[in-house]
Write an enzyme that holds these catalytic residues in place. Structure first.
Site, PDB file in Angstrom:
ATOM      1  N   ASP A  39      72.734  56.947  73.343  1.00 23.05           N
ATOM      2  CA  ASP A  39      72.484  56.079  72.183  1.00 23.05           C
ATOM      3  C   ASP A  39      72.227  56.917  70.924  1.00 23.05           C
ATOM      4  O   ASP A  39      71.380  57.790  70.924  1.00 23.05           O
ATOM      5  CB  ASP A  39      71.258  55.202  72.494  1.00 23.05           C
ATOM      6  CG  ASP A  39      71.415  53.795  71.992  1.00 23.05           C
ATOM      7  OD1 ASP A  39      71.479  53.623  70.762  1.00 23.05           O
ATOM      8  OD2 ASP A  39      71.469  52.873  72.820  1.00 23.05           O
ATOM      9  N   THR A  80      73.864  48.834  67.939  1.00 21.87           N
ATOM     10  CA  THR A  80      73.842  49.092  69.383  1.00 21.87           C
ATOM     11  C   THR A  80      74.625  48.070  70.222  1.00 21.87           C
ATOM     12  O   THR A  80      75.497  48.447  71.003  1.00 21.87           O
ATOM     13  CB  THR A  80      72.389  49.163  69.879  1.00 21.87           C
ATOM     14  OG1 THR A  80      71.798  50.335  69.320  1.00 21.87           O
ATOM     15  CG2 THR A  80      72.305  49.250  71.387  1.00 21.87           C
ATOM     16  N   ASN A 101      73.059  43.066  66.853  1.00 20.33           N
ATOM     17  CA  ASN A 101      72.018  42.959  67.879  1.00 20.33           C
ATOM     18  C   ASN A 101      71.485  41.532  67.891  1.00 20.33           C
ATOM     19  O   ASN A 101      70.999  41.035  68.898  1.00 20.33           O
ATOM     20  CB  ASN A 101      70.877  43.931  67.606  1.00 20.33           C
ATOM     21  CG  ASN A 101      71.313  45.376  67.803  1.00 20.33           C
ATOM     22  OD1 ASN A 101      72.247  45.657  68.563  1.00 20.33           O
ATOM     23  ND2 ASN A 101      70.674  46.289  67.118  1.00 20.33           N
ATOM     24  N   ASP A 302      68.157  57.255  70.781  1.00 21.17           N
ATOM     25  CA  ASP A 302      68.187  56.319  69.651  1.00 21.17           C
ATOM     26  C   ASP A 302      66.797  56.142  69.051  1.00 21.17           C
ATOM     27  O   ASP A 302      66.615  56.257  67.842  1.00 21.17           O
ATOM     28  CB  ASP A 302      68.728  54.961  70.123  1.00 21.17           C
ATOM     29  CG  ASP A 302      68.933  53.995  68.972  1.00 21.17           C
ATOM     30  OD1 ASP A 302      69.674  54.346  68.034  1.00 21.17           O
ATOM     31  OD2 ASP A 302      68.359  52.897  68.997  1.00 21.17           O
ATOM     32  N   HIS A 350      77.003  54.531  68.670  1.00 17.30           N
ATOM     33  CA  HIS A 350      77.069  54.706  67.214  1.00 17.30           C
ATOM     34  C   HIS A 350      76.436  56.048  66.904  1.00 17.30           C
ATOM     35  O   HIS A 350      75.836  56.662  67.791  1.00 17.30           O
ATOM     36  CB  HIS A 350      76.298  53.595  66.480  1.00 17.30           C
ATOM     37  CG  HIS A 350      74.898  53.414  66.996  1.00 17.30           C
ATOM     38  ND1 HIS A 350      73.885  54.290  66.706  1.00 17.30           N
ATOM     39  CD2 HIS A 350      74.362  52.502  67.834  1.00 17.30           C
ATOM     40  CE1 HIS A 350      72.785  53.908  67.332  1.00 17.30           C
ATOM     41  NE2 HIS A 350      73.051  52.836  68.047  1.00 17.30           N
ATOM     42  N   HIS A 494      71.400  53.278  61.240  1.00 16.75           N
ATOM     43  CA  HIS A 494      72.860  53.324  61.346  1.00 16.75           C
ATOM     44  C   HIS A 494      73.369  51.920  61.124  1.00 16.75           C
ATOM     45  O   HIS A 494      72.577  50.983  61.095  1.00 16.75           O
ATOM     46  CB  HIS A 494      73.261  53.835  62.733  1.00 16.75           C
ATOM     47  CG  HIS A 494      72.542  53.110  63.832  1.00 16.75           C
ATOM     48  ND1 HIS A 494      73.011  51.948  64.384  1.00 16.75           N
ATOM     49  CD2 HIS A 494      71.352  53.351  64.439  1.00 16.75           C
ATOM     50  CE1 HIS A 494      72.157  51.519  65.296  1.00 16.75           C
ATOM     51  NE2 HIS A 494      71.122  52.333  65.349  1.00 16.75           N
TER      52      HIS A 494
HETATM   53 ZN   LIG Z   1      72.219  52.219  69.736  1.00 12.61          ZN
END
Ligand SMILES: [Zn+2]
Length: 556
Positions: A39, A80, A101, A302, A350, A494
């Site tokens: 992640d 994500t 998300n 992440d 990502h 991001h």
């Molecule tokens: Zn992610």
């Protein structure tokens, strides 16, 4: 009678000739498919820390596997849930429906979390973490197609700390999809999949690994002077853990029972890989006649990335530790299945931006805005121009022509616009004018207007690929490079089209994968197409990717 009997015998003989005997030749397929999604792993982390990695982890994958160097995410926003959905479906939000998300249904104005499902109940964990399923995913995954292709014999499992990062990869027919519950420090599932936790998972949970991990905290793996690729330990760009005065090593302020803290520690990756190994062994994955599939998401990269941003000492140490654990995991697979019997890939959902203040200190234009504040100001501006809440309108009737500003999308309240007879075109013009007057906004693009075709590539196709008619908004905001929508002055995030968010590593390794490296441009949607081509199964039903052409090369 005699003639009849011989006629029957003749017919049955004919049938025996017409019926081909079952062939002993089967399609060559790997025993196991393993996908590791790191992640927020930017592509450049492969090379940024190259001299710091050992031989058995990332370097092994690059040297002995095939690296597709220019793999880009071909939709917006680069979050994500769309990332995991794309990797395993080969599709984009416009088709697979995972528009963020979370998202807002344009028709009703109600919002939902990407894997929320009110019809299911938690199994082995809390209610808050447990009403989850893949029902919002509109297409099949590689795992779903593998099961369809093998008459259900292949088994498909997925693990992650994050619900969305195991549920979407696991697909609709998963045999076991497990995620982490912060309130208990254990892995759980929901009644969508099964009504109890398997015995091996109950035993795994009973080991209470997070307790000792929280006690151990996080110390640097090597002397600080070795970390040449990172800023000093204490910078103003980094977020702090709860209870810490400075964002510095050693990070040891974790309270017992604060199980959520595991997410933003390297231990979160350790825990997930330990679970993956336990699952592979206990479920006897990869031992049948048909390939099994395990989707692994390593989510701590992440959380740490969000808290500290790419150039922090913590990120370098995190990747050194991950490299070591990856080496152990690859060795485990070799030892259990034999070299070359597992088809493995590693990628990311990502990338991540630099912290804007950090970039500004490098004299690079950058900045951030909050969607909450900007959205309120945008509403106020448009509403006052169009007299939405003018005197005489009852307070409880007060509304806004702008419903939400969320995930870079602006949603209009068309019910209000129609009922009061406002000029929709004029409202859109006003919103664009207002937003383009804000710092850091490059464009506000209207999805139902042909002018979208005048945008430069790759922004144009990524907007189109990312926009789901029923789940995305009416206008999308494109920030200037270096800018993003975020809430904290520290860390990063991001979500944009820019290379730092959209350029992901993609490494294939193992079964039928030659050594090599390609700089041929490719897309995240190619991953599922490539897997299905290698497995000789049908592609997922929303797949738009192109299979990678593996060409042997001397590598580096
Ligand atoms: Zn992610």
């Amino acid at each position: 009678m005699k003639y009849l009997l011989s006629f029957v015998l003749w017919i049955s003989g004919l049938a025996a000739i017409a019926q081909p005997r079952p062939s002993t030749q089967t399609i060559a397929r790997p025993k196991l498919v393993v996908g590791i999604v790191v992640d927020q792993m930017r592509w450049d982390y492969l090379y940024r820390y190259w001299d710091r990695y050992g031989e058995g982890g990332f370097r092994k994958l690059v040297r002995e596997g095939f690296s597709q160097e220019q793999t880009m995410i071909n939709y917006l926003p680069t979050f994500t849930a769309p990332g995991h959905a794309c990797i395993w479906t080969g599709s984009v939000p416009a088709i697979h429906g995972i528009a963020g998300n979370d998202w807002i249904y344009s028709a009703s104005g109600t919002s939902t979390y990407c894997v929320y499902d009110s019809t299911v109940q938690p199994v082995g964990g809390s209610w808050r973490a447990g009403q989850m399923s893949p029902r919002n995913l509109l297409t099949t995954t590689v795992g779903d197609e593998l099961k369809l292709a093998t008459n259900g014999r292949s088994r498909v499992c997925a693990v992650s700390l994050k619900d969305r990062a195991s549920i979407l990869p696991g697909g609709h027919q998963s045999d076991g999809t497990y995620w982490y519950d912060d309130s208990t420090g254990t892995f759980m599932t929901s009644t969508y999949y099964r009504t109890d936790l398997p015995g091996w998972l109950q035993q795994f949970n009973a080991r209470k690994l997070p307790d000792s991990m929280l006690r151990a905290g996080w110390t640097l793996a090597q002397p600080e002077k070795n970390y040449r690729h990172s800023t000093a330990d204490s910078t103003p760009y980094e977020g702090r853990y709860k209870g810490e005065k400075t964002p510095t090593f050693p990070h040891t302020s974790f309270r017992p029972g604060d199980y959520g803290a595991i997410r933003a520690l390297p231990a979160g990756n350790t825990l997930t890989l330990e679970l993956a190994k336990t699952l592979l062994t206990a479920e006897k994955m990869g031992t049948g006649a048909d390939p099994d599939l395990l989707a692994i998401n390593l989510a701590s990269t992440d959380y740490v990335g969000h808290q500290f941003a790419p150039n922090a000492l913590e990120v370098e140490d995190l990747y050194l530790r991950l490299d070591r654990e990856l080496a152990q995991f690859l060795a485990f697979l070799d030892q259990r299945y034999g070299k070359g019997n597992v088809l493995l890939f590693l990628t990311a959902d990502h990338g991540g931006a630099h912290n804007p203040r950090f970039l500004q200190d490098y004299k690079i234009p950058a900045g951030q805005f909050t969607e909450g504040d900007m959205g309120k100001n945008m509403q106020h501006d448009a509403d006052s121009v169009f007299g939405v809440n003018a005197p005489g309108i009852q307070k409880d009737a007060q509304r806004s022509v702008v419903r939400f500003f969320n995930n870079y999308y602006i949603y209009l309240d068309d019910t209000l616009i129609q009922s009061r007879g406002y000029n929709r075109e004029a409202i859109i013009r006003r919103i664009r004018q207002y937003m383009l007057g804000r710092p850091g906004i490059a464009d506000v693009v209207r999805l139902d207007d042909p002018s979208v075709l005048l945008l430069p590539e790759p922004i144009r196709s990524r907007i189109i690929n990312g926009h789901h008619k029923k789940r995305s908004g009416d206008l999308i905001v494109i920030p200037e490079p270096g800018w993003f929508a975020g809430y904290a002055p520290t860390g990063t995030t991001h979500g944009t089209w820019n290379p730092y968010d959209a350029h992901i590593p993609l490494l294939f390794y193992g079964w039928n994968i030659p050594k090599g490296r390609s700089t041929q441009p490719g897309s995240m949607t190619d991953i599922a197409a490539t897997l299905c081509t290698l497995l000789q199964i049908q592609m997922p039903n929303g797949c738009i990717g192109t299979p990678i052409r593996f060409r042997e090369s001397s590598g580096n």
